[in-house]
Design a protein around this motif. Structure first.
Motif, PDB file in Angstrom:
ATOM      1  N   ASP A   1       0.816  -1.209   0.000  1.00 30.42           N
ATOM      2  CA  ASP A   1       0.000   0.000   0.000  1.00 30.42           C
ATOM      3  C   ASP A   1       0.855   1.266   0.000  1.00 30.42           C
ATOM      4  O   ASP A   1       1.966   1.279   0.550  1.00 30.42           O
ATOM      5  N   ASP A   2       0.305   2.301  -0.587  1.00 29.79           N
ATOM      6  CA  ASP A   2       0.764   3.696  -0.499  1.00 29.79           C
ATOM      7  C   ASP A   2       1.757   4.097  -1.586  1.00 29.79           C
ATOM      8  O   ASP A   2       1.977   5.281  -1.789  1.00 29.79           O
TER       9      ASP A   2
ATOM     10  N   LEU B   1      -2.379   5.799  -4.675  1.00 30.53           N
ATOM     11  CA  LEU B   1      -3.324   6.904  -4.557  1.00 30.53           C
ATOM     12  C   LEU B   1      -3.416   7.673  -5.866  1.00 30.53           C
ATOM     13  O   LEU B   1      -2.427   7.808  -6.596  1.00 30.53           O
TER      14      LEU B   1
ATOM     15  N   THR C   1      -2.096  14.231   0.165  1.00 32.92           N
ATOM     16  CA  THR C   1      -2.395  13.464   1.376  1.00 32.92           C
ATOM     17  C   THR C   1      -2.027  14.226   2.642  1.00 32.92           C
ATOM     18  O   THR C   1      -1.079  15.015   2.665  1.00 32.92           O
TER      19      THR C   1
ATOM     20  N   ASP D   1      -1.594  12.142   5.303  1.00 35.01           N
ATOM     21  CA  ASP D   1      -1.004  11.028   6.061  1.00 35.01           C
ATOM     22  C   ASP D   1       0.498  11.280   6.250  1.00 35.01           C
ATOM     23  O   ASP D   1       1.232  11.452   5.274  1.00 35.01           O
TER      24      ASP D   1
ATOM     25  N   HIS E   1      -6.155   2.779  -4.218  1.00 36.66           N
ATOM     26  CA  HIS E   1      -6.105   2.805  -2.747  1.00 36.66           C
ATOM     27  C   HIS E   1      -6.770   4.084  -2.228  1.00 36.66           C
ATOM     28  O   HIS E   1      -6.693   4.383  -1.051  1.00 36.66           O
TER      29      HIS E   1
ATOM     30  N   HIS F   1      -5.789   9.149   0.502  1.00 31.35           N
ATOM     31  CA  HIS F   1      -5.736   8.422   1.788  1.00 31.35           C
ATOM     32  C   HIS F   1      -6.631   9.062   2.853  1.00 31.35           C
ATOM     33  O   HIS F   1      -6.266   9.151   4.033  1.00 31.35           O
TER      34      HIS F   1
ATOM     35  N   ALA G   1      -8.123   2.509   1.983  1.00 36.18           N
ATOM     36  CA  ALA G   1      -7.186   3.130   2.914  1.00 36.18           C
ATOM     37  C   ALA G   1      -7.650   2.853   4.343  1.00 36.18           C
ATOM     38  O   ALA G   1      -8.861   2.836   4.623  1.00 36.18           O
ATOM     39  N   TYR G   2      -6.717   2.643   5.226  1.00 35.87           N
ATOM     40  CA  TYR G   2      -6.992   2.276   6.626  1.00 35.87           C
ATOM     41  C   TYR G   2      -7.816   0.986   6.718  1.00 35.87           C
ATOM     42  O   TYR G   2      -8.410   0.690   7.757  1.00 35.87           O
TER      43      TYR G   2
END
Ligand SMILES: [Zn+2]
Length: 223
Positions: free
Chosen positions: A10-11, A36, A42, A44, A71, A75, A114-115
Motif C-alpha cells: 500500500d501507499d 493513490l 495526502t 497522512d 487505494h 488516503h 485506505a486504513y
C-alpha cells in the motif's frame, strides 16, 4: 482449494516498489501495488515523508504483470466524509486510474481501502464497480475461498516478527486464501519490514507449494 497468499503493498513508495519488484520478479511471482490518485494531497504523515512513484513507473510495473490498483484519492478516512463526497472521491479516483493506466478497467481490479475500512454504504458503492473490495473483516486476513469482499491483515511494529508469525500459523494450521498488506521495505512507511524478511517469507511459502498471486489474479473474473 489449494492454498494461496496475496501480498499487497500500500501507499506506493518508490524505493519500496523497486525492491518489491526485484524480489518478486526474481521468483517469477507478482505483488499488487495499491496507490493513490493524488498522493501529493495526502495528510497522512507516512506518505508525506516518503517519495512515491509516478504514473510512468506504475505503467511499467503494470506492464510487468503486477496489478497497480486503487487505494483512494489521497488516503482519506472515508468514515469522516459525507457519503456523497466519499463516493464522488472514489469515482474520481477510478477515473484517474482509467486515464493513467492503459487497460485499467475497475470491474477487473480490486479496490484496496485506505486504513482497511469504509462505511458499508461506501463499500457497497465500490462493490458495484470493482472486482472486489479489500478491507479488514476481522478474520486476520484469511478468506475461506476467493470472494469479492476480501479480508486482509496488516502489521505494525515489529512487523517482521508479526508477518513471520502470521505465515507460521497459515502454514501450520490453515487452508484458503491469506491476504497480506505491507507498506514499505527497510524503514519506509507504516510498519516497514526488512527486504530480507520479505525474501525469506516468500521463499518459505513457495517451497511449501503455496500459490503466491495478487488478489485480482486469485479472484475469478466475469462471474
Ligand atoms: Zn495506505
Amino acid at each position: 482449494m489449494s492454498r494461496s497468499v496475496s501480498f499487497c503493498f500500500d501507499d506506493g513508495f518508490r524505493r519500496t516498489a523497486g525492491g518489491v519488484r526485484e524480489v518478486f520478479e526474481a521468483r517469477g511471482v507478482h505483488a499488487a501495488f495499491c496507490v493513490l490518485a493524488a498522493p501529493e494531497q495526502t495528510a497522512d504523515p507516512f506518505i508525506r515523508a516518503t517519495p512515491v512513484a509516478d504514473w510512468g513507473w506504475w505503467r511499467e510495473t503494470a506492464a510487468a504483470g503486477h496489478p497497480v490498483e486503487a487505494h483512494g484519492w489521497a488516503h482519506e478516512r472515508l468514515a469522516d466524509l459525507p457519503l456523497s463526497e466519499a463516493c464522488e472521491g472514489l469515482d474520481r479516483t477510478l477515473d484517474v486510474f482509467r486515464r493513467e493506466l492503459p487497460g485499467f478497467e475497475p470491474s477487473r481490479q480490486v479496490f484496496h481501502l485506505a486504513y482497511l475500512a469504509a462505511p458499508q454504504a461506501v463499500v457497497d458503492h465500490l462493490a458495484q464497480k470493482s472486482l472486489g473490495v479489500r478491507r479488514a473483516l476481522g478474520g486476520a486476513g484469511l478468506n475461506a475461498a476467493p470472494g469479492r469482499d476480501i479480508d486482509c491483515v496488516t502489521f505494525g511494529d515489529p512487523a517482521d516478527e508479526r508477518l513471520a508469525a502470521r505465515i507460521d500459523r497459515f502454514l501450520a494450521e490453515e487452508d484458503g486464501w491469506l491476504v497480506l498488506v505491507l507498506h514499505g521495505l527497510d524503514g519506509e512507511g507504516w510498519g516497514p519490514i526488512r527486504r530480507t524478511t520479505l525474501e525469506a517469507q516468500l521463499d518459505r511459502l513457495l517451497s511449501a507449494g503455496v500459490r503466491v498471486a495478487p488478489p485480482s489474479h486469485v479472484l475469478p473474473t466475469g462471474g
